[in-house]
Design a protein around this motif. Structure first.
Motif, PDB file in Angstrom:
ATOM      1  N   LEU A 173     -10.615 -25.072 -20.775  1.00 22.85           N
ATOM      2  CA  LEU A 173      -9.766 -26.207 -20.409  1.00 22.85           C
ATOM      3  C   LEU A 173      -8.355 -25.710 -20.120  1.00 22.85           C
ATOM      4  CD1 LEU A 173      -9.755 -29.345 -20.270  1.00 22.85           C
ATOM      5  CD2 LEU A 173      -9.174 -29.343 -22.714  1.00 22.85           C
ATOM      6  N   PRO A 174      -7.894 -25.799 -18.873  1.00 28.82           N
ATOM      7  CA  PRO A 174      -6.556 -25.292 -18.554  1.00 28.82           C
ATOM      8  C   PRO A 174      -5.467 -26.143 -19.211  1.00 28.82           C
ATOM      9  CG  PRO A 174      -7.879 -25.638 -16.564  1.00 28.82           C
ATOM     10  CD  PRO A 174      -8.591 -26.321 -17.685  1.00 28.82           C
ATOM     11  N   VAL A 175      -4.344 -25.508 -19.557  1.00 26.70           N
ATOM     12  CA  VAL A 175      -3.179 -26.275 -19.990  1.00 26.70           C
ATOM     13  C   VAL A 175      -2.778 -27.202 -18.848  1.00 26.70           C
ATOM     14  CG1 VAL A 175      -0.765 -26.136 -20.698  1.00 26.70           C
ATOM     15  CG2 VAL A 175      -2.406 -24.447 -21.543  1.00 26.70           C
ATOM     16  N   GLY A 176      -2.563 -28.475 -19.171  1.00 24.90           N
ATOM     17  CA  GLY A 176      -2.327 -29.475 -18.142  1.00 24.90           C
ATOM     18  C   GLY A 176      -3.584 -30.238 -17.792  1.00 24.90           C
ATOM     19  N   SER A 177      -4.611 -30.131 -18.643  1.00 23.84           N
ATOM     20  CA  SER A 177      -5.859 -30.878 -18.499  1.00 23.84           C
ATOM     21  C   SER A 177      -6.222 -31.461 -19.862  1.00 23.84           C
ATOM     22  CB  SER A 177      -7.001 -29.981 -18.011  1.00 23.84           C
ATOM     23  OG  SER A 177      -6.660 -29.314 -16.815  1.00 23.84           O
ATOM     24  N   ALA A 178      -7.215 -32.345 -19.887  1.00 29.49           N
ATOM     25  CA  ALA A 178      -7.632 -32.956 -21.147  1.00 29.49           C
ATOM     26  C   ALA A 178      -9.052 -33.463 -21.018  1.00 29.49           C
ATOM     27  CB  ALA A 178      -6.692 -34.101 -21.533  1.00 29.49           C
ATOM     28  N   SER A 225      -8.499 -34.464 -26.368  1.00 29.17           N
ATOM     29  CA  SER A 225      -8.109 -33.082 -26.668  1.00 29.17           C
ATOM     30  C   SER A 225      -7.428 -32.494 -25.450  1.00 29.17           C
ATOM     31  CB  SER A 225      -9.334 -32.239 -27.040  1.00 29.17           C
ATOM     32  OG  SER A 225      -9.853 -32.630 -28.291  1.00 29.17           O
ATOM     33  N   THR A 226      -6.236 -31.956 -25.655  1.00 29.64           N
ATOM     34  CA  THR A 226      -5.476 -31.376 -24.557  1.00 29.64           C
ATOM     35  C   THR A 226      -4.823 -30.091 -25.043  1.00 29.64           C
ATOM     36  OG1 THR A 226      -3.696 -31.773 -22.939  1.00 29.64           O
ATOM     37  CG2 THR A 226      -3.444 -32.821 -25.097  1.00 29.64           C
ATOM     38  N   PRO A 227      -5.012 -28.986 -24.349  1.00 23.76           N
ATOM     39  CA  PRO A 227      -4.497 -27.711 -24.855  1.00 23.76           C
ATOM     40  C   PRO A 227      -2.989 -27.556 -24.667  1.00 23.76           C
ATOM     41  CG  PRO A 227      -5.639 -27.363 -22.786  1.00 23.76           C
ATOM     42  CD  PRO A 227      -5.831 -28.806 -23.138  1.00 23.76           C
ATOM     43  N   THR A 228      -2.347 -27.119 -25.733  1.00 25.99           N
ATOM     44  CA  THR A 228      -0.966 -26.657 -25.630  1.00 25.99           C
ATOM     45  C   THR A 228      -0.920 -25.138 -25.530  1.00 25.99           C
ATOM     46  OG1 THR A 228      -0.826 -26.648 -28.049  1.00 25.99           O
ATOM     47  CG2 THR A 228       0.010 -28.607 -26.900  1.00 25.99           C
ATOM     48  N   MET A 229      -2.080 -24.501 -25.726  1.00 29.15           N
ATOM     49  CA  MET A 229      -2.148 -23.038 -25.699  1.00 29.15           C
ATOM     50  C   MET A 229      -3.539 -22.615 -25.253  1.00 29.15           C
ATOM     51  SD  MET A 229      -2.244 -22.555 -29.853  1.00 29.15           S
ATOM     52  CE  MET A 229      -0.725 -23.510 -30.004  1.00 29.15           C
ATOM     53  N   GLU A 230      -3.651 -21.400 -24.803  1.00 28.48           N
ATOM     54  CA  GLU A 230      -4.953 -20.875 -24.389  1.00 28.48           C
ATOM     55  C   GLU A 230      -5.778 -20.417 -25.585  1.00 28.48           C
ATOM     56  OE1 GLU A 230      -4.425 -17.891 -21.429  1.00 28.48           O
ATOM     57  OE2 GLU A 230      -3.448 -19.237 -19.996  1.00 28.48           O
ATOM     58  N   ALA A 231      -5.145 -19.682 -26.495  1.00 36.43           N
ATOM     59  CA  ALA A 231      -5.840 -19.161 -27.674  1.00 36.43           C
ATOM     60  C   ALA A 231      -5.265 -19.794 -28.934  1.00 36.43           C
ATOM     61  CB  ALA A 231      -5.693 -17.641 -27.739  1.00 36.43           C
ATOM     62  N   SER A 232      -6.024 -19.778 -30.008  1.00 34.78           N
ATOM     63  CA  SER A 232      -5.569 -20.356 -31.263  1.00 34.78           C
ATOM     64  C   SER A 232      -4.321 -19.646 -31.766  1.00 34.78           C
ATOM     65  CB  SER A 232      -6.675 -20.258 -32.316  1.00 34.78           C
ATOM     66  OG  SER A 232      -7.823 -20.967 -31.895  1.00 34.78           O
ATOM     67  N   SER A 233      -3.385 -20.423 -32.319  1.00 36.97           N
ATOM     68  CA  SER A 233      -2.162 -19.903 -32.967  1.00 36.97           C
ATOM     69  C   SER A 233      -1.247 -19.152 -32.012  1.00 36.97           C
ATOM     70  CB  SER A 233      -2.531 -19.003 -34.152  1.00 36.97           C
ATOM     71  OG  SER A 233      -3.292 -19.717 -35.092  1.00 36.97           O
ATOM     72  N   GLN A 234      -1.290 -19.497 -30.741  1.00 36.50           N
ATOM     73  CA  GLN A 234      -0.424 -18.836 -29.755  1.00 36.50           C
ATOM     74  C   GLN A 234       0.974 -19.445 -29.805  1.00 36.50           C
ATOM     75  OE1 GLN A 234      -2.035 -19.125 -25.817  1.00 36.50           O
ATOM     76  NE2 GLN A 234      -0.289 -18.153 -24.836  1.00 36.50           N
ATOM     77  N   ASN A 235       1.996 -18.604 -29.719  1.00 36.52           N
ATOM     78  CA  ASN A 235       3.382 -19.068 -29.678  1.00 36.52           C
ATOM     79  C   ASN A 235       3.691 -19.567 -28.267  1.00 36.52           C
ATOM     80  OD1 ASN A 235       6.189 -19.364 -29.584  1.00 36.52           O
ATOM     81  ND2 ASN A 235       6.552 -17.629 -30.957  1.00 36.52           N
ATOM     82  N   ALA A 275       4.961 -30.359 -22.189  1.00 36.80           N
ATOM     83  CA  ALA A 275       5.075 -31.396 -21.156  1.00 36.80           C
ATOM     84  C   ALA A 275       3.771 -31.541 -20.391  1.00 36.80           C
ATOM     85  CB  ALA A 275       6.213 -31.072 -20.190  1.00 36.80           C
ATOM     86  N   LEU A 276       3.152 -30.418 -20.065  1.00 39.94           N
ATOM     87  CA  LEU A 276       1.874 -30.452 -19.359  1.00 39.94           C
ATOM     88  C   LEU A 276       0.792 -31.108 -20.216  1.00 39.94           C
ATOM     89  CD1 LEU A 276       2.033 -26.871 -17.847  1.00 39.94           C
ATOM     90  CD2 LEU A 276       1.691 -28.951 -16.494  1.00 39.94           C
ATOM     91  N   ALA A 277       0.737 -30.750 -21.495  1.00 42.18           N
ATOM     92  CA  ALA A 277      -0.289 -31.295 -22.378  1.00 42.18           C
ATOM     93  C   ALA A 277      -0.101 -32.794 -22.595  1.00 42.18           C
ATOM     94  CB  ALA A 277      -0.274 -30.553 -23.718  1.00 42.18           C
ATOM     95  N   CYS A 278       1.141 -33.212 -22.785  1.00 44.04           N
ATOM     96  CA  CYS A 278       1.404 -34.634 -23.008  1.00 44.04           C
ATOM     97  C   CYS A 278       1.053 -35.447 -21.768  1.00 44.04           C
ATOM     98  CB  CYS A 278       2.869 -34.822 -23.388  1.00 44.04           C
ATOM     99  SG  CYS A 278       3.266 -36.489 -23.957  1.00 44.04           S
ATOM    100  N   ALA A 279       1.462 -34.977 -20.600  1.00 40.40           N
ATOM    101  CA  ALA A 279       1.116 -35.683 -19.364  1.00 40.40           C
ATOM    102  C   ALA A 279      -0.394 -35.731 -19.172  1.00 40.40           C
ATOM    103  CB  ALA A 279       1.788 -35.002 -18.172  1.00 40.40           C
ATOM    104  N   ALA A 280      -1.081 -34.641 -19.507  1.00 42.12           N
ATOM    105  CA  ALA A 280      -2.538 -34.606 -19.363  1.00 42.12           C
ATOM    106  C   ALA A 280      -3.214 -35.595 -20.299  1.00 42.12           C
ATOM    107  CB  ALA A 280      -3.062 -33.199 -19.625  1.00 42.12           C
TER     108      ALA A 280
END
Length: 228
Positions: free
Chosen positions: A92-97, A112-122, A130-135
């Motif tokens: 699931l790309p960031v900016g999708s849900a 579910s919408t990703p804020t990161m690609e991998a778990s615990s990523q900074n 912004a991308l995740a919220c809009a998605a």
């Protein structure tokens, strides 16, 4: 698609256990209608949908994701990952849900919408929030398009503010940007959403930290304005 279509009225709850995030929301969303801001757990919110920040594989193994999986049961991760596999070929790309039935009476849906690609990523140096919220709001649009009125209320946490290490004020401002874009425009799909946001990355990155940026949807006036 028209930029201002008829849509289901949406009540938005912003809730987080972190008082710094709550304080930052109150500043960023001051005067924004349809927003309730509370300090507490999303698990206590009685709404149609919860929004959970996740990673691109839908592994619910940390932060809010893990708390929701414990609350709703392991089956919720299976539903999320099945939706990611079926609709996004497993990533699931960031900016999708994805929006899936929760299997519970409250909430009826999990977004579910990703804020990161991998778990615990900074992700503190990115605009992923912004991308995740809009998605997430795009997912609400899509669900209500397929089943009108099915999501009339939604709860979100401070996206990226815990596992992603995004500072509270930055998190709040980027979430304001994502929510305002939802109010201003409806997208054809997630590719359209991502291209609209990323086309204005320079404006967002150069804005003062205490000033949320309003994204100008395609077809609107060329001048991009900052919220005063």
């Amino acid at each position: 698609m028209p930029e201002n279509p008829v849509r289901t009225p949406l009540d938005v709850v912003l809730t987080d256990i972190n008082p710094d995030v709550v304080h930052a929301w109150r500043a960023a969303f001051a005067g924004t209608p349809g927003i309730a801001i509370r300090q507490g757990s999303i698990l206590d919110e009685q709404v149609d949908a919860w929004v959970s920040p996740t990673n691109s594989r839908g592994r619910m193994d940390g932060g809010v994701d893990a708390a929701i999986k414990r609350h709703l049961g392991a089956g919720i991760q299976l539903r999320v990952q099945r939706a990611i596999r079926d609709r996004f070929a497993g990533s699931l790309p960031v900016g999708s849900a994805v929006c899936v039935p929760s299997g519970a009476a409250n909430p009826r849906f999990l977004i579910s919408t990703p804020t990161m690609e991998a778990s615990s990523q900074n992700v503190s140096e990115t605009l992923n929030v912004a991308l995740a919220c809009a998605a997430a709001f795009q997912a609400v649009h899509q669900q209500n398009r397929s089943a009108p009125g099915s999501i009339a209320s939604v709860a979100l946490v401070g996206m990226g503010a815990r596992t992603g290490r995004v500072p509270a004020r930055v998190c709040a401002n980027l979430m304001w940007t994502g929510h305002t874009l939802f109010q201003d425009h409806r997208f054809e799909d997630y590719d359209d959403l991502r291209s609209t946001v990323t086309a204005q990355l320079d404006d967002m990155e150069s804005a003062p930290a205490d000033r949320p940026v309003r994204i100008t949807p395609p077809g609107r006036a060329a001048r991009r304005s900052h919220r005063s």
